[in-house]
Design an enzyme around this catalytic site. Sequence first.
Site, PDB file in Angstrom:
ATOM      1  N   CYS A  66     -25.622 -30.786  -2.882  1.00  0.00           N
ATOM      2  CA  CYS A  66     -27.071 -30.708  -2.682  1.00  0.00           C
ATOM      3  C   CYS A  66     -27.704 -32.102  -2.694  1.00  0.00           C
ATOM      4  O   CYS A  66     -27.688 -32.771  -3.733  1.00  0.00           O
ATOM      5  CB  CYS A  66     -27.699 -29.843  -3.774  1.00  0.00           C
ATOM      6  SG  CYS A  66     -29.499 -29.825  -3.745  1.00  0.00           S
ATOM      7  N   LYS A  93     -25.000 -16.569  -8.914  1.00  0.00           N
ATOM      8  CA  LYS A  93     -25.890 -17.165  -9.905  1.00  0.00           C
ATOM      9  C   LYS A  93     -25.870 -16.393 -11.220  1.00  0.00           C
ATOM     10  O   LYS A  93     -26.106 -15.187 -11.228  1.00  0.00           O
ATOM     11  CB  LYS A  93     -27.321 -17.204  -9.341  1.00  0.00           C
ATOM     12  CG  LYS A  93     -27.430 -18.048  -8.081  1.00  0.00           C
ATOM     13  CD  LYS A  93     -28.757 -17.875  -7.373  1.00  0.00           C
ATOM     14  CE  LYS A  93     -28.750 -18.604  -6.042  1.00  0.00           C
ATOM     15  NZ  LYS A  93     -29.978 -18.364  -5.256  1.00  0.00           N
ATOM     16  N   SER A 119     -37.518 -31.230  -6.377  1.00  0.00           N
ATOM     17  CA  SER A 119     -37.159 -32.644  -6.555  1.00  0.00           C
ATOM     18  C   SER A 119     -38.364 -33.572  -6.460  1.00  0.00           C
ATOM     19  O   SER A 119     -38.400 -34.611  -7.135  1.00  0.00           O
ATOM     20  CB  SER A 119     -36.080 -33.054  -5.537  1.00  0.00           C
ATOM     21  OG  SER A 119     -36.556 -32.939  -4.211  1.00  0.00           O
TER      22      SER A 119
END
EC number: 2.5.1.18
Length: 258
Positions: A66, A93, A119
Site C-alpha cells: 500500500c 479482515k 494518510s
Amino acid sequence: MISLRFQPCTTGVLSASVSRAGFIKRCGSTKPGRTVRRFGTMAMAASPLEICVKASITTPNKLGDCPFCQRVLLTMEEKNVPYDMKMVDLSNKPEWFLKISQEGKVPVVKFDEKWVPDSDVITQALEDKYPEPPLATPPEKASVGSKIFSTFIGFLKSKDSGDGTEQVFLDELSAFNDYLKENGPFINGEKISAADLSLAPKLYHMKIALGHYKNWSVPDSLSFVISYMENVFSKESFTNTQAQTEDVIAGWRPKVMG
C-alpha cells in the site's frame, strides 16, 4: 558496526534487536504481523504510535504493497517517531481491526486513544504533533507531480497502445522532469518534504508495475525524474518501509488483468 542478538519475547516468540545509533526491535504478537520501530535515545522514552498497515500477500509477517501506508511510515521514519506496526490481512479482515476501522481501510494510526484514518489526515497530525524536523511542503508546491499516479494507472490498465494514455502519462512525467530541473533535487528544493513522501511510494509502484506488465521504463531523456527516483529510493527511510517487488506485482494484477 551492527550487532544482532536474539532473545525471548514476552509473547513467547523469538525477537531480534539490531543495535546501532537507533535500533529496531521486532517482536512476535498474538495479532497478525507486528513490528516495533524505535529511534535513538529520545524515542526510548516515547510510547510507539500504533499503526495498522496492509500485510504482504506473498510473505507472512511482511509489509504489504500500500503506497498510502508507506507514505505514513516514511513520515514517521523521517521524523524519528517510534511506531508499532500491525499488519492486517485485507483479504480476511480480523474482528479487532474492523472495530477500529469501520471502512476496513489502512492506514489507521492511534493518536491519544483515538484511531485516525486517511494518510492526508494522519501525516498532517504527525506534522502538528512532531514538528521537528519540519516536513510541510509550501502550498504552491504541494501539488507538484500529483497527476502522475492517476495517469500511470490509466496507462497500466490500457490494452490499446493507440489510445493516448501513454502520452498523457509521459506529459505528466515530462512536466515533473522540467520542474525538478529548475527546482530540485526535491519538490521543495534541497530538503525532502511531505510532497516527496507522498509521491515516492507511487513512483515505486509505477516503476515495478510498468516494468513487469508493459516492459516499460522511464525514458533516459527524463534524467531528472530518474535521478529523483534513485535518490529517494536509496534513502534508509524508504528501504525500511518499501514493499517487496512481488507484492507490488501481485497487487496490481487484478487491475491489469481485470
